[in-house]
Write a protein that holds these residues in place. Structure first.
Motif, PDB file in Angstrom:
ATOM      1  N   MET A   1       0.845  -1.180   0.000  1.00  0.00           N
ATOM      2  CA  MET A   1       0.000   0.000   0.000  1.00  0.00           C
ATOM      3  C   MET A   1       0.888   1.240   0.000  1.00  0.00           C
ATOM      4  N   GLY A   2       0.475   2.248  -0.731  1.00  0.00           N
ATOM      5  CA  GLY A   2       1.223   3.495  -0.810  1.00  0.00           C
ATOM      6  C   GLY A   2       0.852   4.433   0.315  1.00  0.00           C
ATOM      7  N   ALA A   3       1.135   5.679   0.092  1.00  0.00           N
ATOM      8  CA  ALA A   3       0.843   6.716   1.080  1.00  0.00           C
ATOM      9  C   ALA A   3      -0.657   6.819   1.342  1.00  0.00           C
ATOM     10  N   VAL A   4      -0.996   7.206   2.552  1.00  0.00           N
ATOM     11  CA  VAL A   4      -2.375   7.558   2.882  1.00  0.00           C
ATOM     12  C   VAL A   4      -2.473   9.062   2.717  1.00  0.00           C
ATOM     13  N   ARG A   5      -3.342   9.473   1.794  1.00  0.00           N
ATOM     14  CA  ARG A   5      -3.479  10.889   1.453  1.00  0.00           C
ATOM     15  C   ARG A   5      -4.629  11.489   2.266  1.00  0.00           C
ATOM     16  N   PHE A   6      -4.266  12.343   3.214  1.00  0.00           N
ATOM     17  CA  PHE A   6      -5.241  12.933   4.120  1.00  0.00           C
ATOM     18  C   PHE A   6      -5.763  14.265   3.598  1.00  0.00           C
ATOM     19  N   GLY A   7      -7.023  14.517   3.891  1.00  0.00           N
ATOM     20  CA  GLY A   7      -7.630  15.823   3.697  1.00  0.00           C
ATOM     21  C   GLY A   7      -8.028  16.369   5.053  1.00  0.00           C
ATOM     22  N   PHE A   8      -7.612  17.574   5.355  1.00  0.00           N
ATOM     23  CA  PHE A   8      -7.936  18.220   6.631  1.00  0.00           C
ATOM     24  C   PHE A   8      -9.025  19.255   6.405  1.00  0.00           C
ATOM     25  N   ILE A   9     -10.077  19.168   7.210  1.00  0.00           N
ATOM     26  CA  ILE A   9     -11.169  20.127   7.147  1.00  0.00           C
ATOM     27  C   ILE A   9     -11.201  20.874   8.474  1.00  0.00           C
ATOM     28  N   GLY A  10     -10.954  22.179   8.417  1.00  0.00           N
ATOM     29  CA  GLY A  10     -10.864  23.005   9.615  1.00  0.00           C
ATOM     30  C   GLY A  10      -9.405  23.184   9.993  1.00  0.00           C
ATOM     31  N   LEU A  11      -8.909  24.397   9.871  1.00  0.00           N
ATOM     32  CA  LEU A  11      -7.477  24.642  10.038  1.00  0.00           C
ATOM     33  C   LEU A  11      -7.153  25.519  11.241  1.00  0.00           C
ATOM     34  N   GLY A  12      -7.966  25.423  12.273  1.00  0.00           N
ATOM     35  CA  GLY A  12      -7.678  26.158  13.505  1.00  0.00           C
ATOM     36  C   GLY A  12      -6.466  25.568  14.205  1.00  0.00           C
ATOM     37  N   GLY A  13      -6.290  25.943  15.459  1.00  0.00           N
ATOM     38  CA  GLY A  13      -5.098  25.562  16.203  1.00  0.00           C
ATOM     39  C   GLY A  13      -4.822  24.073  16.281  1.00  0.00           C
ATOM     40  N   MET A  14      -5.848  23.247  16.372  1.00  0.00           N
ATOM     41  CA  MET A  14      -5.632  21.808  16.512  1.00  0.00           C
ATOM     42  C   MET A  14      -5.206  21.148  15.206  1.00  0.00           C
ATOM     43  N   ALA A  15      -5.461  21.779  14.071  1.00  0.00           N
ATOM     44  CA  ALA A  15      -5.055  21.176  12.792  1.00  0.00           C
ATOM     45  C   ALA A  15      -3.549  20.945  12.755  1.00  0.00           C
ATOM     46  N   GLY A  16      -2.796  21.939  13.190  1.00  0.00           N
ATOM     47  CA  GLY A  16      -1.344  21.793  13.207  1.00  0.00           C
ATOM     48  C   GLY A  16      -0.897  20.663  14.116  1.00  0.00           C
ATOM     49  N   VAL A  17      -1.555  20.510  15.258  1.00  0.00           N
ATOM     50  CA  VAL A  17      -1.222  19.441  16.197  1.00  0.00           C
ATOM     51  C   VAL A  17      -1.488  18.080  15.557  1.00  0.00           C
ATOM     52  N   HIS A  18      -2.673  17.934  14.958  1.00  0.00           N
ATOM     53  CA  HIS A  18      -3.016  16.654  14.325  1.00  0.00           C
ATOM     54  C   HIS A  18      -2.064  16.352  13.172  1.00  0.00           C
ATOM     55  N   TRP A  19      -1.744  17.357  12.357  1.00  0.00           N
ATOM     56  CA  TRP A  19      -0.851  17.090  11.231  1.00  0.00           C
ATOM     57  C   TRP A  19       0.562  16.760  11.712  1.00  0.00           C
ATOM     58  N   ARG A  20       1.059  17.441  12.716  1.00  0.00           N
ATOM     59  CA  ARG A  20       2.396  17.113  13.245  1.00  0.00           C
ATOM     60  C   ARG A  20       2.441  15.661  13.702  1.00  0.00           C
ATOM     61  N   ASN A  21       1.390  15.211  14.367  1.00  0.00           N
ATOM     62  CA  ASN A  21       1.356  13.822  14.828  1.00  0.00           C
ATOM     63  C   ASN A  21       1.262  12.837  13.667  1.00  0.00           C
ATOM     64  N   LEU A  22       0.390  13.095  12.715  1.00  0.00           N
ATOM     65  CA  LEU A  22       0.262  12.188  11.573  1.00  0.00           C
ATOM     66  C   LEU A  22       1.501  12.199  10.687  1.00  0.00           C
ATOM     67  N   SER A  23       2.131  13.349  10.562  1.00  0.00           N
ATOM     68  CA  SER A  23       3.282  13.463   9.654  1.00  0.00           C
ATOM     69  C   SER A  23       4.493  12.668  10.139  1.00  0.00           C
ATOM     70  N   ARG A  24       4.443  12.175  11.353  1.00  0.00           N
ATOM     71  CA  ARG A  24       5.515  11.309  11.858  1.00  0.00           C
ATOM     72  C   ARG A  24       5.530   9.957  11.155  1.00  0.00           C
TER      73      ARG A  24
END
Length: 110
Positions: A1-24
Motif C-alpha cells: 500500500m502506498g501513502a495515505v493521502r489525508f484531507g484536513f477540514i478546519g485549520l484552527g489551532g488543533m489542525a497543526g497538532v493533528h498534522w504534526r502527529n500524523l506526519s511522523r
C-alpha cells in the motif's frame, strides 16, 4: 500500500497538532485542506506545501476529491455532523474530534 493521502477540514489551532502527529508516519501525506477562512487556508497551505488547487473553501469538494483517501475533521462542533455525513456518503474513512454530533437526533440520522 502506498501513502495515505489525508484531507484536513478546519485549520484552527488543533489542525497543526493533528498534522504534526500524523506526519511522523512516513506514509502520511497531506493531500488537501479546507477552511472557510481564506487567509488561514493560504497560510496553512503555504506552510505545509499544499498546492493552491488542493485548498478548498467547500468541505464537500475536499471529501469528493479522488486524491484524498481519508478525512480529518477539526471543525467547530456544530459542523461535525455535516462533514461526517459527507464522508459516510462518499465512503471515505474519517477522524473527527468529539462530539460527533450535538444532539441525539443528529446521531440517529447519521
Amino acid at each position: 500500500m502506498g501513502a495515505v493521502r489525508f484531507g484536513f477540514i478546519g485549520l484552527g489551532g488543533m489542525a497543526g497538532v493533528h498534522w504534526r502527529n500524523l506526519s511522523r508516519f512516513p506514509d502520511a501525506e497531506l493531500a488537501a485542506i479546507c477552511d472557510t477562512d481564506a487567509d488561514r487556508l493560504s497560510r496553512f497551505g503555504e506552510s505545509e506545501g499544499v498546492p493552491p488547487g488542493k485548498r478548498y473553501r467547500d468541505f464537500e469538494r475536499l471529501v469528493n476529491d479522488p486524491d484524498v483517501d481519508a478525512i480529518v475533521c477539526i471543525t467547530p462542533n456544530d459542523a461535525h455532523a455535516p462533514v461526517i455525513r459527507a464522508c459516510l456518503e462518499a465512503g471515505k474513512p474519517f477522524m473527527a474530534e468529539k462530539p460527533f454530533t450535538r444532539t441525539f437526533d443528529e446521531a440517529v440520522e447519521l
